[in-house]
Design an enzyme around this catalytic site. Structure first.
Site, PDB file in Angstrom:
ATOM      1  N   GLN A 191       0.839  -1.203   0.000  1.00  0.00           N
ATOM      2  CA  GLN A 191       0.000   0.000   0.000  1.00  0.00           C
ATOM      3  C   GLN A 191       0.872   1.251   0.000  1.00  0.00           C
ATOM      4  O   GLN A 191       1.947   1.273   0.583  1.00  0.00           O
ATOM      5  CB  GLN A 191      -0.916  -0.019   1.222  1.00  0.00           C
ATOM      6  CG  GLN A 191      -1.919  -1.164   1.126  1.00  0.00           C
ATOM      7  CD  GLN A 191      -2.877  -1.197   2.283  1.00  0.00           C
ATOM      8  OE1 GLN A 191      -3.127  -0.191   2.924  1.00  0.00           O
ATOM      9  NE2 GLN A 191      -3.416  -2.376   2.557  1.00  0.00           N
ATOM     10  N   LYS A 192       0.350   2.274  -0.647  1.00  0.00           N
ATOM     11  CA  LYS A 192       1.145   3.486  -0.860  1.00  0.00           C
ATOM     12  C   LYS A 192       1.747   4.015   0.448  1.00  0.00           C
ATOM     13  O   LYS A 192       2.910   4.407   0.494  1.00  0.00           O
ATOM     14  CB  LYS A 192       0.270   4.558  -1.528  1.00  0.00           C
ATOM     15  CG  LYS A 192       1.091   5.688  -2.097  1.00  0.00           C
ATOM     16  CD  LYS A 192       0.339   6.487  -3.145  1.00  0.00           C
ATOM     17  CE  LYS A 192       1.226   7.546  -3.749  1.00  0.00           C
ATOM     18  NZ  LYS A 192       2.032   7.079  -4.870  1.00  0.00           N
TER      19      LYS A 192
END
Lengths: 151, 185
Positions: free
Chosen positions: B70-71
Site C-alpha cells: 500500500q502506498k
C-alpha cells in the site's frame, strides 16, 4: 597438527600473532556473554519492546526497526568493549580476520552471536519475554544459550 | 555489515538465497508466496506488515520476504533491501490502466537503490487467469523493461491462483542468482 617448517618462519610467526589476537577476542566475547552488564542491556531492550510483538504470522513493520536497532546496539556495545579491553583491537581488521578463518568459528560464542542477527530467532525471543512479563513463567537464565544449543 | 551479520553469514550451513517480493497493493505478492509454499490461499487479506517464509528449493534455502504494497507503507520497503539477492516484482496484469504508470515508477525507483544493485530482477505478470489480463509482452512494454541495463531481468506471465508458471519464474531467479553468487564455490 602440521609440523613447523623452518623456512616458513615469517609466515608462521604472523599466523601465530593472528592466532593470539583471535583467541584474545574470543576470550573477551565469552566473558562478555556472561557479564551481568551485557545481559542487563540485552534484557532491558527486550523487555522495553516486547509488548509490540504478537505471535501472528504476519509481522508488523515496527519489528524490523526494533530488530535493526537491537543489532546495532549489541554491535556497538561489543566494539566499545573490545576496544576498551584490547588496545590494538580494530573491528574492521577483526571482520577481515574471521572471513579468512571460517574453520575457527566453531565455538558456542559465535553461534550465540550469529543467532542474534537472525530475525526469526529475535521474534521468538521477544515473544518469550512478553510471555514472561505477562506472568507465564519462563526460566530466563538459559535464553542466551538456547540458540547455541543446536550444536 | 556489522559483526553479528557477518557471523550469521559465515555460520550458514546451507546455501542461502534471500528474495524480496515487492509490488503495488493487491498485486498478489502474499498469494504467490503462500502458493509457492504450498499453503491455503483462500483467505488472504491485504498485508500491512510483512511475511517471511523459508523453504528448500533445488538445494538452496530460500528466505523470502514479502512486504505490503500500500502506498502509505512503501517508504518502509527500504528497510528490507539489505542482503537481497533477488527482487521479485509482482504486477496485477488486470489492474486499472492508470496504475501501470505508478507501477513503472516504483519499479524503476527501486532499480536505482544501491543496496539492490546486485539483485536479479524477476517480474511476475500475475493474474493471467483473469479476463482482460494484459500479456507479459504488454506489461513489459508498459513498464519499459527493455531500458533496464543495470540488472539481469526476466518477465514471466503467471497466475498465483492456478499456480501457472510460478515455478518457471522461481527457477529463473534462483538459477540466475546461484550462477552469480555460488559459482565461485
Amino acid at each position: 597438527m602440521e609440523p613447523q617448517v623452518d623456512e616458513d618462519i615469517d609466515k608462521g610467526s604472523k599466523a601465530s600473532a593472528d592466532d593470539i589476537k583471535f583467541d584474545a577476542v574470543v576470550g573477551e566475547l565469552e566473558d562478555m556473554l556472561m557479564d551481568p552488564y551485557f545481559n542487563e542491556l540485552h534484557d532491558s531492550y527486550l523487555s522495553k519492546h516486547c509488548k509490540e510483538f504478537t505471535d501472528d504470522e504476519e509481522n508488523k513493520l515496527v519489528y524490523t526497526e526494533i530488530f535493526q536497532e537491537y543489532v546495532k546496539l549489541v554491535e556497538r556495545f561489543i566494539e566499545k568493549r573490545l576496544r576498551a579491553r584490547l588496545e590494538w583491537f580494530s573491528m574492521a581488521a577483526f571482520l577481515q580476520m574471521i572471513k579468512g578463518r571460517k574453520e575457527s568459528l566453531e565455538g558456542d560464542v559465535f553461534d550465540v552471536l550469529g543467532s542474534l542477527a537472525d530475525f526469526d530467532a529475535f521474534k521468538d525471543l521477544m515473544l518469550s519475554y512478553k510471555q514472561e512479563q505477562e506472568g507465564t513463567s519462563i526460566d530466563l537464565s538459559g535464553l542466551l544459550s538456547v540458540h547455541g544449543a543446536g550444536q | 555489515m556489522g559483526l553479528l551479520t557477518v557471523l550469521k553469514k559465515l555460520k550458514q550451513k546451507e546455501k542461502e538465497i534471500r528474495l524480496l517480493i515487492l509490488g503495488l497493493d493487491n498485486a498478489g505478492k502474499t498469494t504467490i508466496l503462500k502458493r509457492i509454499n504450498g499453503e491455503d490461499i483462500s483467505s488472504i487479506s491485504p498485508t500491512l506488515g510483512f511475511n517471511i517464509k523459508t523453504l528448500a528449493y533445488n538445494g538452496y534455502k530460500l528466505n523470502i520476504w514479502d512486504v505490503g504494497g500500500q502506498k502509505s507503507i512503501r517508504s518502509y520497503w527500504r528497510n528490507y533491501f539489505e542482503q537481497t539477492d533477488g527482487l521479485v516484482w509482482v504486477v496485477d496484469s488486470a489492474d486499472r490502466p492508470d496504475r501501470f504508470a505508478d507501477c513503472k515508477l516504483e519499479l524503476h525507483g527501486l532499480l536505482t537503490e544501491e543496496r539492490l544493485s546486485g539483485a536479479s530482477l524477476l517480474i511476475f505478470a500475475n493474474k493471467q487467469d483473469l479476463p482482460g489480463a494484459l500479456s507479459s509482452e504488454e506489461i513489459a512494454e508498459l513498464l519499459d523493461l527493455k531500458t533496464i541495463q543495470t540488472h539481469h531481468w526476466q518477465i514471466v506471465g503467471c497466475s498465483a491462483v492456478t499456480g501457472e508458471n510460478l515455478l518457471k519464474g522461481m527457477d529463473w531467479v534462483v538459477t540466475d542468482i546461484s550462477k552469480r553468487i555460488y559459482m565461485l564455490d
